[in-house]
Every structure is written in C-alpha cells, then in structure tokens.
Design an enzyme around this catalytic site. Structure first.
Site, PDB file in Angstrom:
ATOM      1  N   CYS A 114       0.678  -1.223   0.308  1.00 47.61           N
ATOM      2  CA  CYS A 114       0.148  -0.192   0.073  1.00 47.61           C
ATOM      3  C   CYS A 114       1.065   1.167   0.039  1.00 47.61           C
ATOM      4  O   CYS A 114       0.451   2.172  -0.256  1.00 47.61           O
ATOM      5  CB  CYS A 114      -1.225  -0.201   1.679  1.00 47.61           C
ATOM      6  SG  CYS A 114      -1.985  -1.089   1.698  1.00 47.61           S
ATOM      7  N   HIS A 171     -10.170   2.564  -2.725  1.00 42.73           N
ATOM      8  CA  HIS A 171      -8.317   2.182  -2.152  1.00 42.73           C
ATOM      9  C   HIS A 171      -7.468   1.261  -2.947  1.00 42.73           C
ATOM     10  O   HIS A 171      -7.765  -0.007  -3.369  1.00 42.73           O
ATOM     11  CB  HIS A 171      -8.435   1.775  -1.072  1.00 42.73           C
ATOM     12  CG  HIS A 171      -7.071   1.468  -0.604  1.00 42.73           C
ATOM     13  ND1 HIS A 171      -5.430   1.691  -1.265  1.00 42.73           N
ATOM     14  CD2 HIS A 171      -6.509  -0.072   0.370  1.00 42.73           C
ATOM     15  CE1 HIS A 171      -4.446   1.595  -0.452  1.00 42.73           C
ATOM     16  NE2 HIS A 171      -4.553  -0.122   0.857  1.00 42.73           N
TER      17      HIS A 171
END
Lengths: 381, 381
Positions: B80, B325
């Site tokens: 991430c 996301h």
C-alpha cells in the site's frame, strides 16, 4: 556526486529449486554479498530488490531474516532489466549522497510461479499474440533477418549457444554445466525456426545480490575497489516491427549513454555480460554495443574474439543460456560476474587482466507489449 | 540538492471498472497531471510507477499511449506504500539533480486481478495465517486493545467511517459518495469484531499521477508552487505481536523523519491524508503522527478536530474508506488531494487556508508477512 563502487557480490546456485522460496534464495545471495563486502548487515542503509513474478515486499521479505530493518527499502520491476534497475537505483542514491552503503538484490522463483514460463493465452486485444508472436517468434524473425542481411548461418546461432555452454561448464553456479556441439544444438527440438531449444534460455530459480558503497565508505574495506563508472537505464519502444530488425535502438541508446558517462568507448571493454535470452540476439548486441562495426557481428563471432581467450569474451558466466535466467536476478548477477572478473577471481573462466567490464540487460517486449527497458553498467578497476 | 515541487496532479475516477485496463486508468491520471502541470508529455525526463498486483512494465505500458519514450522508467512496489515510494523515488531523483521534471503514477485494477481481494489460502508455513490472522483480524486486535487502553467505543470507530463518508460524499472521484450514520456503520455485516463491513476499505480500480519538478523548472509554470518539504520511507517490522498494539513504530519513525526534514512539528499541520484501510487504525495514526498526545486519540476524534471544519481535518478526500483504495494508487492520490487542498481548489471539502499538508501511507503486513513500509510526505505552500 559521490563515486560508487561494488564492495561485495553474492549469488545463489541457479537451477530449479521449487522447495526454496525467495527469502531463502535471496537470503543466500544477500548473506554472501554482505560477507564478501566485509560489512555487517546492520551497516546497510538502503535496499533495492527486484522480482518480476509475484513480487510483493521483496526486500523486506528477504532481509527480515538477516535482521535488517528500519532502513529505506524499495522494490523495483522492469522485466528482465529489473535487477539492473535495482542496481542503478542504489547506485543513484549513493552517488547523490542519500546513503553510503546498501544492497541490491534480484530474485526469482520461476518454478513456483503460476505465470512464469507458462503458456498464457494472449489478451483478446493482443493481435500480435493472437497471431502467435510470442517471444521466441519475435527473436526468430530477427534471426531470419540476420540470415538475409548479415549472412548469418544457423550454425552461427548454434555457435553462440556452444560458446555459452563452454563457459557455463566452468561456472559452479550454472544451471547447465554441460558442453554441447553445434550439431547437438541444431538437433535439439525446434522452437521457432531457426531457434532450437538449446538456443533458448531456461526457466530458472535463483538470486544475486551486490553491496554498493561510496568510494569513501569502501576505503575502509578494500584497496582495490571495482568502480561503477557508467550507468544507464532507458525505456521506450522495444519494437519488432521496424524496417531494420538487426538493431535494437533502445540497447544502442543505453550503451551510448553509459560509454559517455564512463568516458570510454567499446574498444576499451575487456569483458561483457549481455542479455542472451535467445542465442540469436547476441549477434545484434555485438553491433549495438559497438564491439564491432555494423554488419560485422557474424565475423566477430567466427573470429573467436568473444570466446574464452578472445579479445573481448562475452558472457563468460555462461550467460542466460547456460547459467540460467531467473529474470530479475540476471541484472544483478551480471554485476557479480564482472566484479569477479575484474577482481581476478573468476577461476577457470577468468578473462586475463580484465580492467573494464560492461553489463547489459534488456527487458520487456512481452507479447502484446512493445515497451521495454535497457540498462548498461560499466565497471572499472 | 534541488528544491522539489508538485507541479500537476491527476486522478482517474475510483470505483469498479473491470473493462478499463491499467493503461486506460493510468493514462487518464497521467494526462490530467501533465495538463495540470502545463507541460508537454515530451518534457518528462523520468517516470516512476507503482502497481502491486500483476505489475509488469507499468510505467512503459501507461506512458506509451502518451507518446512518452526514451526516458528512464522505473516500476516500484511497496504494497500500500507503493505509490508513496514512486513519489519519493522521483522526488529523490529531482532533488539530486538527475532530472528536473518527471511523473509518478500509481495504478491498480483490483477487479481484474486473480489475487486482489480474493480469499487466498495461507502458505503451509504461515502459522498466523493458518490461525486466521488475516488483515481485518490484525486490525481488530488493535481495535480491541484501543477499547481497553483508550476507552474507545465501537461508536468511535464507526464515527471514523461516518466522517470519511461525509467527506467522500463531497468528492466527485469517490467510489462511495453516500453518507452513513453511526448506526448504519455498526449495523453492517460483522467482518472481524469490532470491525464491521463499513469500517473496511473497498476493493477499487483507479489511478493517480503527480508531476514533480525542480523549483527552478517550476518557476516557468507557476508562481505558487506546492513544495515537498519532507519525505521519508522506512521499512521494517510491522509487527502486530508487540506488547503495545496501540502504536505502529514504523509509522512513528516515518513521521519523525519527515517532520525533522521539513523543520516543522505536528502542530503546524493543517490537513492530513492517512492510511485508513480500516476505520479503527485512524485513531492509532492520530497519536503516531503527533496530532494529539499519547492516549488522547479518542478525545481528538470526539472533539471534531479531524472533521470538516475542524482544526486538522483528516482524510478530506474521503480516505481509503469512502474514496476507495486501489492499493498502489493511494500513495500518489494522497499527494493529489493535499495539493488540491493547498491550492485552495478542493471544492466543498476545502480546508480553509491550508498551508501545510501531511500525507502518510503504510504498506505490508499481509498475512504471514510482518515486514512493511511506511512513508510520510509533507507539502507546504
């Protein structure tokens, strides 16, 4: 800008090791490189790793077991040039003075990959792929062109593989340590005319690592540093649909840029490691790297100049063809081989008195994807 | 070292777009960022892209359609934090003077990934995974601890999601533009007690891009540059088996390093974008970033300080929870949002008079893998 040197190198065995994960393969290479550098793992200030297939947090996964933590870690990808990209990324950070010492790692576990080396159906939008333009076919087209324009014979392409395996037989890390004759290479299974099986690099598991440092940092550890005097990475069109298939402009640009930075020319190079995923392409790289004038690559090969004992041996490691090709590892591994050569510790495959080495790697051009990357590093003692 | 500024930003829509590949998503973001910068694609001197899943030659694939070729392109991964790593890699190259202008792109096509968001059986060696320690469970343990030590209530966690969706409803790029009540968040399906579905970020397709440039280069294009005054990336142990689960040391280190470089403290920050993959973790980041003293994150949330109109709004974009996301895109996207905020063009979710923004992203800690990365960037006008 700080001068950058190779302080230590390490390599796992290359071969098929489905039971060894990337942490084990990469860890073996990293430990060897760190020990070779004479530093502690805790001295490392940065890590760049590359893995093409199933990459996720590669640096962290490998270095956790070595107790290396709390530093900047980046994971890079650039297909077969991924390892070169890791080396160059670390080189740039040291040259800029961000860090003084770090590790670059390339690793691939192709036997455990659900993708690597598998026959993946082409995308529906991939017209080239639908037509059967896979990697071996693209390089076969190039080879056919070389036969037209350069007078290359099938025996010449086979000779590249024979040469690679002669070197590889001398390399204890190699996946294939077996010599072949031209007849055996030509007699192996046809993959894409004129490329036979023994002219294709194998699928390989393996890892390589290099510790790079600033010249200042290295002074404490070695009196004879191997300096990185040229480094380039260029991306762009890796196009097999050009009028002239016998040159790869991306490779030319990468070489030109690295020569310029190093302030040398091709005539100064003593030993070369280059991308021989298919035996046939080695002839193209001879000319793109300037090892011989345009049109004379076949003559260069036939003269033996690029063989063991020749003027400028090419792929003394055994190359991708014999040593094996764990994709992202190869770009780091070529730095390992040249460092060993320049330090005079390459054993039976030593190029006597080698002072300047050139490491070239190309990546990309997968089916349906013309874009790629080319990288050249020049090492000097 | 050259000063580095954000010259242009761009973002695709975030959502589920299985019919749009990464070249299209990334291309949309890149074109917008280049137009926003006021430069031509041909001005770009370097490109760094990040993609976590199925990454292969991402920069090249996206930029080929824009006619960008012949420059250095690197593809990075750090889970991430991959997008943040791309931004930082480009930042470092400009700061060092290697290039003057370049693009950083983050892109993910999670709906087309055979891996992303799927229930992957844990490795046989992954004892944590075998025990059921998936990502939501790890964060649920952290949340449970916050309830013990901080007096956090389930309603507080739900309020983080309510706040995110209030912001997201104002963001035309957001995957979910819908407000929820605390009761609705708590009433959604339980994922890992106390984390309910509406406290988990969704799977998202999307891309974001930023054009960074040296301050000198930028002078021709803007009179009010958004400067990058702090940048950090640290990897290491992302360990959920510590005695104190209510802090993530990696996040603290990344923040400390960035504050130090920028010469500011948390009290100077006007607006924050941070990693809220699960609503519960936002409370931990409040303290790790120094937005409030240790132990007082619940009070900070309840005071409304981090909401629209508060002292230091957190995730005015809608955050991972509401905006969505797309893993590697998020680290770039938070730079887009803060740049818009600092330029006063964030529309209905504008933080009035924002002068200093902090972008934080964490990555890693996937099941069976404690290692991770944390990155913080500080933007200043």
């Amino acid at each position: 800008m700080q001068d950058v040197v190779v302080l230590g190198v390490g390599q796992s065995e290359f071969g098929k090791f489905p039971e060894r994960g990337i942490a084990e393969l990469g860890g073996a290479a990293a430990r060897t490189a760190i020990a070779d550098a004479g530093i502690d793992p805790g001295d490392l200030q940065a890590a760049f790793s590359s893995r093409v297939y199933e990459a996720m947090i590669t640096s962290q996964t490998i270095l956790k077991d070595l107790g290396v933590t709390g530093i900047e870690m980046v994971n890079v990808e650039n297909a077969c040039a991924g390892g070169s990209t890791a080396v160059r990324s670390l080189y740039k950070d040291i040259a800029a003075g961000y860090v003084d010492v770090g590790i670059a790692i390339g690793v691939e576990s192709m036997t455990t990959s659900p993708v690597a080396g598998k026959l993946i159906p082409p995308d529906k939008d991939d017209l080239d792929g639908q037509m059967g333009l896979s990697m071996p076919v693209l390089f076969a087209l190039q080879a056919k062109r070389l036969m037209e324009t350069h007078g290359a014979k099938e025996e010449d392409f086979a000779q590249v593989s024979v040469k690679a395996h002669e070197f590889g037989a001398l390399n204890p890390k190699a996946q294939y340590r077996k010599r072949f004759t031209v007849e055996e290479v030509l007699g192996s299974r046809m993959v894409a005319d004129p490329i036979t099986l023994l002219q294709c690099c194998p699928n390989t598991d393996g890892a390589a690592a290099v510790v790079l440092a600033s010249a200042d940092f290295a002074r404490k550890y070695t009196e004879k540093p191997v300096r990185i005097t040229g480094s380039s990475l260029i991306s762009g069109d890796y196009d097999f649909k050009r009028a002239d298939l016998t040159t790869m402009p991306l490779g030319v640009k990468a070489a030109t840029s690295a020569y310029e930075q190093a302030g040398i020319g091709p005539e100064d190079v003593d030993v070369v490691e280059l991308h021989d995923a298919f035996a046939t392409e080695e002839l193209v790289h001879y000319e793109d790297l300037g090892l011989c004038p345009r049109g004379e690559s076949v003559g260069l090969l036939r003269s033996g100049a690029t063989s063991l004992g020749g003027r400028v041996p090419v792929n003394p490691s055994g190359g991708l063809l014999s040593l094996g090709h764990p994709l992202a590892a190869s770009g780091v591994r070529i730095i390992c081989e040249l460092t060993d050569q320049l330090r005079g510790r390459a054993g039976d495959r030593q190029v006597p008195g080698a002072k300047v080495g050139l490491a070239q790697m190309l990546g990309g051009a997968a089916t349906g994807l013309d874009a790629g990357a080319a990288s050249v590093h020049i090492l000097t003692v």
